[in-house]
Design a protein around this motif. Structure first.
Motif, mmCIF file in Angstrom:
data_model
loop_
_atom_site.group_PDB
_atom_site.id
_atom_site.type_symbol
_atom_site.label_atom_id
_atom_site.label_comp_id
_atom_site.label_asym_id
_atom_site.label_seq_id
_atom_site.Cartn_x
_atom_site.Cartn_y
_atom_site.Cartn_z
ATOM 1 N N SER A 1 -12.494 -3.418 -10.149
ATOM 2 C CA SER A 1 -11.817 -5.096 -9.149
ATOM 3 C C SER A 1 -12.654 -6.143 -9.734
ATOM 4 O O SER A 1 -11.490 -6.984 -10.458
ATOM 5 C CB SER A 1 -11.001 -4.481 -7.796
ATOM 6 O OG SER A 1 -10.197 -5.473 -7.981
ATOM 7 N N ASP B 1 -12.339 1.976 -5.894
ATOM 8 C CA ASP B 1 -13.258 0.988 -7.617
ATOM 9 C C ASP B 1 -13.636 -0.526 -7.252
ATOM 10 O O ASP B 1 -13.048 -1.195 -8.350
ATOM 11 C CB ASP B 1 -12.727 2.171 -8.786
ATOM 12 C CG ASP B 1 -13.714 1.187 -9.963
ATOM 13 O OD1 ASP B 1 -15.067 0.777 -9.967
ATOM 14 O OD2 ASP B 1 -14.093 2.281 -10.659
ATOM 15 N N HIS C 1 -4.231 -3.294 -6.742
ATOM 16 C CA HIS C 1 -4.927 -1.700 -6.653
ATOM 17 C C HIS C 1 -5.988 -1.051 -7.585
ATOM 18 O O HIS C 1 -6.491 0.394 -6.543
ATOM 19 C CB HIS C 1 -3.502 -0.816 -7.334
ATOM 20 C CG HIS C 1 -3.399 -0.116 -8.388
ATOM 21 N ND1 HIS C 1 -2.979 1.054 -7.167
ATOM 22 C CD2 HIS C 1 -3.853 0.961 -9.488
ATOM 23 C CE1 HIS C 1 -2.567 2.087 -7.502
ATOM 24 N NE2 HIS C 1 -3.665 1.656 -9.156
ATOM 25 N N THR C 2 -6.225 -1.597 -8.035
ATOM 26 C CA THR C 2 -8.192 -0.883 -8.081
ATOM 27 C C THR C 2 -8.834 -1.051 -7.221
ATOM 28 O O THR C 2 -9.318 -0.313 -6.462
ATOM 29 C CB THR C 2 -8.568 -1.370 -9.673
ATOM 30 O OG1 THR C 2 -7.871 -1.935 -9.988
ATOM 31 C CG2 THR C 2 -10.099 -1.111 -10.021
ATOM 32 N N TYR C 3 -8.763 -1.530 -6.652
ATOM 33 C CA TYR C 3 -9.430 -2.043 -4.903
ATOM 34 C C TYR C 3 -9.611 -1.120 -3.945
ATOM 35 O O TYR C 3 -9.863 -0.532 -3.537
ATOM 36 C CB TYR C 3 -8.861 -3.482 -4.039
ATOM 37 C CG TYR C 3 -9.301 -3.640 -2.598
ATOM 38 C CD1 TYR C 3 -10.831 -3.659 -2.415
ATOM 39 C CD2 TYR C 3 -8.386 -3.422 -2.371
ATOM 40 C CE1 TYR C 3 -11.222 -3.795 -1.188
ATOM 41 C CE2 TYR C 3 -8.713 -2.784 -0.224
ATOM 42 C CZ TYR C 3 -10.153 -3.229 0.226
ATOM 43 O OH TYR C 3 -10.244 -3.741 1.066
ATOM 44 N N GLN D 1 -8.219 1.703 -4.888
ATOM 45 C CA GLN D 1 -8.856 3.267 -5.098
ATOM 46 C C GLN D 1 -10.407 2.990 -5.131
ATOM 47 O O GLN D 1 -10.669 4.233 -5.748
ATOM 48 C CB GLN D 1 -8.195 2.933 -6.779
ATOM 49 C CG GLN D 1 -6.948 3.573 -6.949
ATOM 50 C CD GLN D 1 -6.762 2.861 -9.026
ATOM 51 O OE1 GLN D 1 -7.366 2.245 -9.032
ATOM 52 N NE2 GLN D 1 -5.644 4.406 -9.100
ATOM 53 N N HIS E 1 0.508 -1.362 -0.144
ATOM 54 C CA HIS E 1 -0.014 0.063 0.225
ATOM 55 C C HIS E 1 0.843 1.056 0.078
ATOM 56 O O HIS E 1 0.887 1.830 0.352
ATOM 57 C CB HIS E 1 -1.310 0.064 1.342
ATOM 58 C CG HIS E 1 -1.980 -0.841 1.286
ATOM 59 N ND1 HIS E 1 -3.266 -1.039 2.358
ATOM 60 C CD2 HIS E 1 -1.682 -2.386 0.033
ATOM 61 C CE1 HIS E 1 -3.760 -2.845 2.126
ATOM 62 N NE2 HIS E 1 -3.016 -2.949 0.630
#
Length: 324
Positions: A156, A152, A146-148, A150, A114
């Motif tokens: 994800s 979204d 990474h999308t998680y 963020q 992270h």
């Protein structure tokens, strides 16, 4: 990690590898993913300076994360620096697949800890297409993770579903990690039934070969799902996973907190942390109780103890101490 094998036959496959060097790396990977960090580090260390870049890259990856679990942070940093060194020294003669693997590992280290993404590496999607199938699956897991982070969650999940739809063979290790990020997404969307389905699928892939490391690594993000699903039916496995969680998360915080300036809680039990994570995501005491199979009063006590340990007064302030 880049091998398609039938669950229950991981060790059999590893021992069938004829090349001694590749067999050693595969053994080190097996040791790591089955929660045997000491053995993984010892074996990987033999190849940290190997002249063959692919062997050195694999060794650095295993050595870094094994030492993170062991609390040997300088060694973990040194190994990750070795990966970056391979990437920065790459030239026109370095195979694209090797450069892509190094870039993926550097990106994975930032995402899984992270930390801010390295700007000089470029977007992960630029490298994924050059990877072999198993490593491509793991890179897509990193992209979904990474999308998680963020926030979204639906996107994800879309990455997860697309990755599985395109799979022609089952690669158990990256598939386990992919299912775990789906658990994280669905718990964030307050869809515990879908999260449970992915957790059980991951467990079916992992249990025959004892590939339990990923469950311990992701505990804090799984929203009490391990307590709700594994603790009752597989109590001994659950205890070993929690032991991994304590070790890995301690090393994780030693890297994450100083770099980001965050103060992710480090004095909570895993059950307190799981309860606080759900509370920080807006779950009510009754919802948490129903999910974890405990009484609302027990949830209230966990939250109260957590607030005391963190020296805060209001439930809404939990979020700043929880994983994001």
């Amino acid at each position: 990690m880049n091998t398609a094998f039938a669950p229950g036959h991981c060790r059999e496959y590893v021992e069938s590898i004829q090349d001694v060097r590749l067999r050693d790396i595969a053994r080190a990977e097996y040791f790591y993913f089955s929660g045997q960090a000491e053995e993984a580090a010892q074996l990987a260390e033999l190849y940290l300076s190997h002249p063959e870049l692919s062997l050195r890259l694999s060794a650095c990856l295993i050595y870094a994360y094994a030492n993170l679990t062991l609390g040997q942070i300088p060694r973990a940093r040194q190994a990750l620096a070795g990966v970056r060194g391979i990437l920065t020294s790459a030239d026109a003669h370095t195979p694209l697949q090797l450069r892509a693997a190094a870039a993926s590992i550097v990106t994975a280290a930032a995402v899984l800890l992270h930390l801010p993404l390295p700007e000089d590496v470029g977007p992960l999607q630029e490298h994924i297409r050059f990877l072999p199938p198993g490593l491509r699956m793991f890179a897509l897991y990193v992209q979904a993770h990474h999308t998680y982070l963020q926030g979204d969650y639906s996107k994800s999940i879309g990455i997860v579903e697309t990755a599985f739809a395109m799979q022609t063979e089952t690669y158990p290790i990256p598939s386990i990690y992919m299912h775990l990020v789906a658990v994280m997404d669905y718990m964030s969307l307050k869809q515990p039934e879908d999260a449970q389905a992915h957790l059980l699928t991951a467990w079916e892939l992992a249990r025959p070969d004892d590939l339990i490391e990923g469950f311990g690594e992701h505990h804090g993000l799984l929203g009490g799902m391990l307590e709700a699903v594994l603790k009752k039916d597989w109590p001994e496995d659950f205890k070993r996973i929690i032991a991994i969680t304590y070790r890995f998360s301690a090393g994780w915080r030693k890297v994450h907190n100083p770099v980001t300036g965050d103060d992710v809680a480090d004095n909570l039990t895993t059950t307190e942390f799981a309860t606080a994570m759900l509370a920080a995501r807006g779950w009510t005491n009754q919802e948490i109780a129903d999910h974890m199979g405990i009484s609302p009063n027990t949830v209230k006590q966990y939250i109260s103890t957590t607030l005391q340990k963190l020296n805060i007064k209001q439930r809404k302030d939990l979020k700043q101490y929880m994983l994001r």
